[in-house]
Design an enzyme around this catalytic site. Structure first.
Site, mmCIF file in Angstrom:
data_model
loop_
_atom_site.group_PDB
_atom_site.id
_atom_site.type_symbol
_atom_site.label_atom_id
_atom_site.label_comp_id
_atom_site.label_asym_id
_atom_site.label_seq_id
_atom_site.Cartn_x
_atom_site.Cartn_y
_atom_site.Cartn_z
ATOM 1 N N LYS A 198 72.855 -30.831 76.028
ATOM 2 C CA LYS A 198 71.631 -30.046 76.199
ATOM 3 C C LYS A 198 71.267 -29.405 74.865
ATOM 4 O O LYS A 198 72.087 -28.701 74.256
ATOM 5 C CB LYS A 198 71.892 -28.972 77.278
HETATM 6 O O1 G3P Z 1 68.114 -24.690 84.023
HETATM 7 C C1 G3P Z 1 67.536 -23.592 83.395
HETATM 8 C C2 G3P Z 1 67.690 -22.410 84.259
HETATM 9 O O2 G3P Z 1 69.032 -22.053 84.302
HETATM 10 C C3 G3P Z 1 66.895 -21.240 83.876
HETATM 11 O O3 G3P Z 1 66.718 -20.518 85.044
HETATM 12 O O4 G3P Z 1 66.249 -18.582 86.430
HETATM 13 O O5 G3P Z 1 67.414 -18.314 84.210
HETATM 14 O O6 G3P Z 1 64.986 -18.888 84.314
HETATM 15 P P1 G3P Z 1 66.321 -19.000 84.991
#
Ligand code: G3P
Length: 217
Positions: A83
């Site tokens: 990633k």
């Molecule tokens: O895959 C990306 C994700 O982990 C981000 O999620 O909820 O931290 O914006 P969030």
């Protein structure tokens, strides 16, 4: 639509995987912190459970260092997707690592132009963050739709991995648009099964069954 689970919580991954709900896993530095585990150790354990792609994120900022970290992470297992952040250096590292046959997930994508660049750099997955756009009053789902249209216009094979999914409606909308993959926390995936009318209907059926006085077994 493929379901990736966005966590480094091994018991949660195992649980969903046993149900056939896990086509892959995504992690990031924040999720590794939350797990309290060593990145290499926990990622290796996840790769042993899940057959599909398991994203492990580099933390270097400069292309050569990203490539070195990416190669190291890719040695964990054949199903690692490295990633990389959507920066110019991240795109350079993407080009090199995909050229070596490694899967690459380009993350932190917030615009259609960024997604176009990632596809041209050969990314296996592009991760547009829906929830974080919604957080600042922009339309995360429109970004998924724009990328779908652009990729389809030119036949790019990069898979759209709808990320930062926070609600069950995000899942429905991303599926309607045709995102190839969605990644969501385990609790959001579990909530997909919930409906108040299912609970209410079951309650009525069980109450009526009691009245019949019958048994199946
Ligand atoms: O895959 C990306 C994700 O982990 C981000 O999620 O909820 O931290 O914006 P969030």
């Amino acid at each position: 639509m493929k379901f990736f689970v966005d966590t480094a919580d091994v018991p949660a991954i195992r649980d969903l995987n046993d149900l056939g709900m896990v086509d892959g896993v995504t992690t990031n530095p924040s999720l590794i912190l939350k797990s309290g585990r060593d990145i290499i150790e926990v990622t290796r354990e996840i790769c042993g459970i899940v057959e599909g792609p398991v994203s492990a994120e580099v933390v270097a900022l400069e292309a050569d260092a990203m490539i070195a970290e990416g190669r190291h992470l890719a040695e964990i297992a054949p199903n690692i997707a490295v990633k990389l952040p959507l920066t110019w250096d991240g795109l350079k590292a993407c080009k090199v690592l995909t050229g070596e046959g490694k899967m690459v997930n380009v993350t932190l994508c917030f615009s259609a132009n960024q997604a176009l660049l990632a596809a041209k750099a050969g990314a296996s997955f592009i991760s547009p963050f829906i929830g974080r756009l919604d957080d600042i009053n922009l339309d995360g789902m429109q970004l998924i739709a724009d990328i779908r249209q652009i990729y389809d216009n030119y036949g790019f094979e990069t898979e759209i991995l709808a990320a930062s999914i926070r609600t069950v409606n995000h899942v429905t909308e991303a599926a309607k648009i045709g995102a190839d993959v969605m990644t969501a926390p385990p609790e959001v995936i579990r909530k997909l099964a919930s409906h108040p009318l299912t609970d209410k209907g079951l309650e009525t059926f069980l109450a009526d069954w009691q009245k019949t006085g019958q048994k199946i077994l």
